[in-house]
Design a protein around this motif. Structure first.
Motif, PDB file in Angstrom:
ATOM      1  N   THR A  93       0.828  -1.190   0.000  1.00  0.00           N
ATOM      2  CA  THR A  93       0.000   0.000   0.000  1.00  0.00           C
ATOM      3  C   THR A  93       0.871   1.253   0.000  1.00  0.00           C
ATOM      4  OG1 THR A  93      -1.716  -1.169   1.215  1.00  0.00           O
ATOM      5  CG2 THR A  93      -1.830   1.238   1.212  1.00  0.00           C
TER       6      THR A  93
ATOM      7  N   VAL B 233      -2.122  11.584  -5.586  1.00  0.00           N
ATOM      8  CA  VAL B 233      -2.874  10.452  -5.047  1.00  0.00           C
ATOM      9  C   VAL B 233      -3.821   9.939  -6.137  1.00  0.00           C
ATOM     10  CG1 VAL B 233      -2.800  11.224  -2.637  1.00  0.00           C
ATOM     11  CG2 VAL B 233      -4.644  11.998  -4.120  1.00  0.00           C
ATOM     12  N   SER B 234      -4.532   8.882  -5.814  1.00  0.00           N
ATOM     13  CA  SER B 234      -5.528   8.352  -6.755  1.00  0.00           C
ATOM     14  C   SER B 234      -6.587   9.404  -7.042  1.00  0.00           C
ATOM     15  CB  SER B 234      -6.189   7.103  -6.170  1.00  0.00           C
ATOM     16  OG  SER B 234      -5.238   6.096  -5.933  1.00  0.00           O
ATOM     17  N   ARG B 235      -6.955   9.543  -8.308  1.00  0.00           N
ATOM     18  CA  ARG B 235      -7.887  10.589  -8.708  1.00  0.00           C
ATOM     19  C   ARG B 235      -9.341  10.218  -8.455  1.00  0.00           C
ATOM     20  NH1 ARG B 235      -8.287  11.218 -13.743  1.00  0.00           N
ATOM     21  NH2 ARG B 235      -8.422  13.496 -13.917  1.00  0.00           N
TER      22      ARG B 235
ATOM     23  N   PRO C  18     -11.278   8.889  -6.019  1.00  0.00           N
ATOM     24  CA  PRO C  18     -12.057   9.318  -4.854  1.00  0.00           C
ATOM     25  C   PRO C  18     -12.247  10.822  -4.746  1.00  0.00           C
ATOM     26  CG  PRO C  18     -10.253   7.818  -4.236  1.00  0.00           C
ATOM     27  CD  PRO C  18      -9.993   8.275  -5.622  1.00  0.00           C
TER      28      PRO C  18
ATOM     29  N   GLY D  46     -12.809   4.909   2.075  1.00  0.00           N
ATOM     30  CA  GLY D  46     -12.274   3.905   1.169  1.00  0.00           C
ATOM     31  C   GLY D  46     -10.937   3.363   1.622  1.00  0.00           C
ATOM     32  N   THR D  47     -10.284   2.634   0.706  1.00  0.00           N
ATOM     33  CA  THR D  47      -9.000   1.987   1.017  1.00  0.00           C
ATOM     34  C   THR D  47      -7.885   2.422   0.086  1.00  0.00           C
ATOM     35  OG1 THR D  47      -9.614   0.099  -0.389  1.00  0.00           O
ATOM     36  CG2 THR D  47     -10.156  -0.048   1.971  1.00  0.00           C
ATOM     37  N   SER D  48      -8.126   3.444  -0.739  1.00  0.00           N
ATOM     38  CA  SER D  48      -7.085   3.901  -1.655  1.00  0.00           C
ATOM     39  C   SER D  48      -6.054   4.735  -0.910  1.00  0.00           C
ATOM     40  CB  SER D  48      -7.713   4.727  -2.784  1.00  0.00           C
ATOM     41  OG  SER D  48      -8.227   5.940  -2.266  1.00  0.00           O
ATOM     42  N   ASP D  49      -5.001   5.160  -1.628  1.00  0.00           N
ATOM     43  CA  ASP D  49      -3.998   5.994  -0.985  1.00  0.00           C
ATOM     44  C   ASP D  49      -4.505   7.387  -0.662  1.00  0.00           C
ATOM     45  OD1 ASP D  49      -4.277   6.623  -3.630  1.00  0.00           O
ATOM     46  OD2 ASP D  49      -2.172   7.116  -3.945  1.00  0.00           O
ATOM     47  N   ALA D  50      -5.698   7.755  -1.217  1.00  0.00           N
ATOM     48  CA  ALA D  50      -6.307   9.052  -0.894  1.00  0.00           C
ATOM     49  C   ALA D  50      -7.201   8.989   0.326  1.00  0.00           C
ATOM     50  CB  ALA D  50      -7.105   9.567  -2.094  1.00  0.00           C
ATOM     51  N   ALA D  51      -7.454   7.792   0.863  1.00  0.00           N
ATOM     52  CA  ALA D  51      -8.371   7.644   1.987  1.00  0.00           C
ATOM     53  C   ALA D  51      -7.752   8.196   3.263  1.00  0.00           C
ATOM     54  CB  ALA D  51      -8.738   6.171   2.170  1.00  0.00           C
TER      55      ALA D  51
END
Length: 585
Positions: free
Chosen positions: A243, A265-267, A269, A307-312
């Motif tokens: 992660t 970060v992930s776009r 979310p 959520g569980t993304s790197d933006a969470a």
């Protein structure tokens, strides 16, 4: 009793022009979505008639605005019958009963039902009902019409299964929508067409008389047995990636405050999240939304992403407004985000229906300036500073001035309540003589006493001195006086006595006859609507005024006790040496 004629006003407006139709659509959706108007047959028929005259972008904006409301089932049904861009925001946020969802499911398209499948807050019965539609929603339409009307895309990436022949023979009727499903696009691929042809063709035997399909089934069974015995295949370790712990990112918004660009970060979310409202899976506090409405910069606003993304997780965001150099038009925000430091917290209040203390203080700041401006203009009109004014308008200007002053008092009460809640009340230690303070308060409340045809009888020892902040003490006693006097009846006398007891100033207020019928805890629940028709009544209600007085007394080191016939206020007192008692605070 009050009558809300908002719905009649909207229905009587001109809807023949494009602007009139769009305005009526927005107003009707807002009234019904927030429960201020019923979703009756006539109202819903009017919305259906307006729908074709309202652009899809306007309808989609109205759907997104319902995210913070609780629209009824009839309004939800109207939106989910619309284009996918309009139906999706409502389906993601609507809160209906289990039987209402189940009644709505058969009329939804497969696209709409797929949106509901991503929700985790639906009742169990609705989830089971969605599972029952799986065999219909996941079948590929192999009709010649679908194959003839779909253009083959370039470099497709597709995972598909051969459908049941009976399901292919009777496909679900296609809905009129701008969305093209993966199933319909897949029919145009040569590889899928060939797979369907081989599936419908009879199996051919091999040289030894067996069928190749039987050998394939045996191989699959052997694979599953080996996996059950030895665990997951080794190739699965390739997808066990570490992660990424993102610590910062940059973003840009458009003129509507919606995030359109993200880097760091992930776009997924964050794209589409608005600074002016709570979005699905993310929430921004009132600092950012208040700054957006003023087109000003903000710093360290709180953002929480689910959520569980790197933006969470929790973020602190800061941004500055951007304006077009040629026209000066506002074009959006450019900002950055960082993880909160150890001493910071970015969590938002769990109860979104109740504004937090910081948001209340921001609201007070935004209300006080225009209220003061209105009061100033009313005084200028009343004093004829801008020129001669007819007497009737001077009287109206005076009424406006009085009402704005009452509003400013309510704003100050809200500000003090927020400061008490956030432990931000600044109190100074001082000595406040009680007798002159009571005389000044009684003089200030003389117009209210004349309005209520009541009198105040004060009896206080001349040497009684209160230890505490002079402004807070005056505000506390003045609010109690005004609250009790506003409930007095014609000819009634409100008695007030003050004495010293155990190094405390004890001030006893008589309860008016109108409040005697209420129990002690019932006084704290009297709201503004109950007293709306009473002249001079507290703008925020007797209950709010008494709760504020009780909390302020606690901040001053005292207490407010609600008795059956009297209210007893205790505050620290400065006791003279002649009484052989020391200073107490």
């Amino acid at each position: 009793m009050r009558f809300d004629d908002s719905l009649e006003t909207v229905l009587s407006a001109d809807m023949s022009t494009p602007f009139g139709a769009q305005s009526a659509w927005r107003q009707l959706v807002d009234l019904i979505g927030r429960g201020r108007a019923g979703a009756g047959p006539e109202t819903m028929a009017r919305l259906r008639a307006l729908r074709d005259a309202v652009p899809v972008t306007v309808r989609a904006a109205s759907a997104r605005a319902l995210a913070a409301a609780e629209p009824p089932a009839a309004l939800v049904r109207l939106f989910v019958e619309d284009d996918a861009a309009v139906a999706a925001p409502v389906l993601r946020a609507a809160r209906l009963d289990e039987h209402e969802w189940i009644a709505l499911l058969p009329g939804l398209s497969s696209v709409a039902r797929s949106v509901l499948r991503h929700r985790r807050d639906l009742p169990v019965g609705v989830t089971r009902a969605l599972e029952a539609f799986g065999s219909v929603d996941f079948v590929l339409d192999a009709s010649p019409e679908a194959l003839a009307t779909v253009e083959t895309p370039r470099k497709p990436v597709l995972v598909a299964r051969a459908p049941d022949p009976e399901a292919v023979a009777e496909p679900e009727p296609a809905r009129e929508t701008s969305f093209a499903s993966i199933a319909s696009i897949a029919h145009g691929l040569p590889v899928v067409a060939e797979a369907l042809r081989q599936h419908n063709a009879p199996p051919a035997p091999t040289a030894d008389g067996t069928f190749e399909i039987a050998d394939l089934v045996a191989r699959l069974d052997a694979f599953h047995r080996e996996r059950d015995e030895n665990g997951a295949p080794a190739q699965a370790e390739m997808f066990d990636l570490p992660t990424i712990d993102a610590r910062a990112f940059q973003f840009e918004t458009d003129a509507s405050g919606t995030i359109r660009w993200v880097e760091g970060v992930s776009r997924a979310p964050l794209i589409g999240l608005s600074l002016d409202q709570i979005g699905e899976g993310a929430a921004i506090d009132g600092v950012a939304s208040g700054a957006f409405r003023r087109r000003s910069g903000f710093a360290n606003a709180r953002l929480v992403v689910a959520g569980t993304s790197d933006a969470a997780g929790q973020w602190r965001i800061s941004a500055m407004p951007v304006f077009d150099r040629a026209s000066g038009r506002f074009t959006g925000y450019r900002g950055s985000a960082r993880r909160p430091r150890v001493e910071e917290s970015a969590e938002l209040s769990r109860d979104r229906g109740r504004a937090g203390p910081d948001a209340l203080r921001q609201l007070v700041h935004e209300l006080r300036t225009p209220a003061n401006a209105i009061a100033g203009f009313a005084e200028m009109i009343e004093s004829e500073m801008l020129g001669p004014v007819p007497p009737v308008y001077r009287g109206r200007a005076g009424a406006i001035r009085d009402q704005v002053h009452a509003l400013l008092g309510a704003i100050d009460d809200i500000d003090m309540a927020a400061r008490i809640d956030t432990r931000a009340l600044d109190l100074r230690q001082d000595a406040v003589p009680l007798a002159p303070l009571l005389a000044r308060i009684v003089g200030d409340l003389a117009p209210l006493a004349d309005l209520r045809s009541a009198t105040i009888d004060c009896r206080a020892a001349p040497d009684l001195v209160i230890a505490g902040d002079d402004r807070a003490v005056e505000r506390l006693i003045g609010r109690l006086f005004a609250t009790l006097l506003a409930s007095a009846q014609a000819g009634e006398r409100i008695g007030v006595t003050a004495r010293i007891e155990d190094a405390q100033a004890v001030i006893v207020f008589d309860r008016p006859r109108a409040l005697v019928a209420y129990p002690a805890d019932g006084l704290l629940r009297i709201d503004a609507e109950t007293e709306a028709e009473q002249a001079g009544a507290p703008l925020l209600g007797t209950g709010f005024a008494l709760r504020l007085a009780r909390n302020l007394a606690g901040e001053l080191g005292g207490s407010l006790t609600l008795g059956d016939a009297v209210l007893t206020l205790r505050l620290p007192a400065v006791v003279s040496a002649g009484m052989e008692q020391a200073f107490s605070s």
